[in-house]
Design an enzyme around this catalytic site. Structure first.
Site, PDB file in Angstrom:
ATOM      1  N   PRO A   1       0.822  -1.208   0.000  1.00 21.72           N
ATOM      2  CA  PRO A   1       0.000   0.000   0.000  1.00 21.72           C
ATOM      3  C   PRO A   1       0.858   1.262   0.000  1.00 21.72           C
ATOM      4  O   PRO A   1       1.692   1.452   0.865  1.00 21.72           O
ATOM      5  CB  PRO A   1      -0.806  -0.112   1.289  1.00 21.72           C
ATOM      6  N   GLU A   2       0.661   2.092  -0.990  1.00 23.78           N
ATOM      7  CA  GLU A   2       1.302   3.399  -1.068  1.00 23.78           C
ATOM      8  C   GLU A   2       0.174   4.431  -1.046  1.00 23.78           C
ATOM      9  O   GLU A   2      -0.960   4.083  -0.757  1.00 23.78           O
ATOM     10  CB  GLU A   2       2.160   3.481  -2.340  1.00 23.78           C
TER      11      GLU A   2
ATOM     12  N   LYS B   1       1.637   7.520   4.098  1.00 22.78           N
ATOM     13  CA  LYS B   1       0.962   6.221   4.064  1.00 22.78           C
ATOM     14  C   LYS B   1       0.218   5.924   5.362  1.00 22.78           C
ATOM     15  O   LYS B   1      -0.151   4.770   5.612  1.00 22.78           O
ATOM     16  CB  LYS B   1       1.996   5.121   3.781  1.00 22.78           C
TER      17      LYS B   1
ATOM     18  N   ARG C   1      16.327  -2.831  -2.933  1.00 23.56           N
ATOM     19  CA  ARG C   1      14.976  -2.896  -3.498  1.00 23.56           C
ATOM     20  C   ARG C   1      15.056  -3.142  -5.002  1.00 23.56           C
ATOM     21  O   ARG C   1      15.910  -2.580  -5.681  1.00 23.56           O
ATOM     22  CB  ARG C   1      14.227  -1.576  -3.250  1.00 23.56           C
TER      23      ARG C   1
END
Length: 267
Positions: free
Chosen positions: A2-3, A57, A257
């Site tokens: 979730p962003e 967020k 990442r």
DNA sequence: CAATGATCCTGTCCGC
DNA sequence: TGCGGACAGGATCATT
């Protein structure tokens, strides 16, 4: 993951379902998921919801009695509007009880998510070190230039840093850099103002498009009714084999990442 | 002070 | 079919 668009989609869902309903209690089903601020005053429940807020967020639910609930979904958290009596997920980590007949289980397989209950006056101490909201007028090329000019890290890392701009995560940063035609490993400080205008423009555009499509459901993200978002259908590089111009996508590891990018389109 | 790396955690996927 | 290992990554903390 979730962003910003996913978090806002959840808040929109709460506004449609929980509305200004009464939260009667919050139970914790996994150690550490629900955190009570040590300065908590009186018993925070029951209390009706007064307002909703999003910062980066973070989902922030303000109650009428000057308490607030801060929810962070981290990677796999979701809130699902449910009726009391519905079966409990094995990944339920907490549960917000609403009135006499409803509940909002917090389901989070990876257990990284947190629900913090604090005085509204103390919300700021939990929502710290956040940069500008990307959809606000404050987020401009000049703002970014000022944030990035002294950075030594690559642009990908700088945009993921919540103190640069609040609410971006791995998926949207990959998409933004593709649209802005910038390689993710480029030195932040070396990017000039005209390029930063592209970054700002495409950040606002991608987030707005994702929001209009109820967010991106790559793995766990779900809306409040447990339906998926739809923006995963519009991603151009994230987890793709080729970009819209049919160039092969490469995956570079930056700061641990995965960073999907097109070596032809992005310079 | 800033950058980097480890850490938290479990479901999923891949190779053998 | 099963097993071990890599991988996914937001935020925080320790280290450089």
């Amino acid at each position: 993951m979730p962003e910003l668009p996913e978090v806002q989609t959840v808040i929109n869902g709460l506004q449609d379902t929980l509305k200004n309903g009464v939260i009667t209690s919050i139970e914790c089903n996994y150690p550490g998921t629900v955190i009570y601020d040590p300065e908590l005053g009186d018993e925070p429940f029951p209390s009706a919801v007064k307002a909703y807020e999003r910062r980066g967020k973070y989902i922030i639910i303000h109650l009428e009695n000057a308490h607030s609930i801060i929810v962070h979904l981290r990677m796999t958290g979701k809130l699902v509007w449910s009726t009391v009596g519905e079966e409990t997920s094995k990944h339920q980590r907490a549960c917000i009880l609403v009135g006499d007949h409803h509940k909002i289980p917090f389901i989070d397989p990876r257990t990284f998510g947190k629900i913090t209950i604090c005085l509204t006056a103390n919300v700021g101490s939990y929502v710290t070190k956040l940069g500008a909201e990307p959809l606000s007028p404050e987020f401009t090329a000049d703002y970014l230039l000022q944030k990035l000019s002294r950075k030594k890290s690559p642009i990908k890392t700088a945009l993921l840093d919540q103190s640069t701009v609040a609410g971006l995560g791995n998926i949207y940063v990959c998409e933004i850099l593709y649209r802005a035609k910038i390689r993710p490993d480029r030195d932040s400080a070396g990017i000039r103002l005209p390029k930063l205008r592209e970054v700002v423009k495409h950040t606002k555009a991608v987030l707005a498009e994702a929001l209009a499509n109820n967010g991106t459901s790559i793995s766990d993200f779900r809306r409040i009714d447990d339906k998926t978002g739809e923006f995963q259908n519009f991603l151009r590089v994230y987890q793709k084999k080729s970009c819209p111009l049919d160039h092969p996508i490469e995956n570079l590891r930056i700061a641990g990442r995965s960073s999907f990018y097109c070596p032809v389109c992005q310079k």
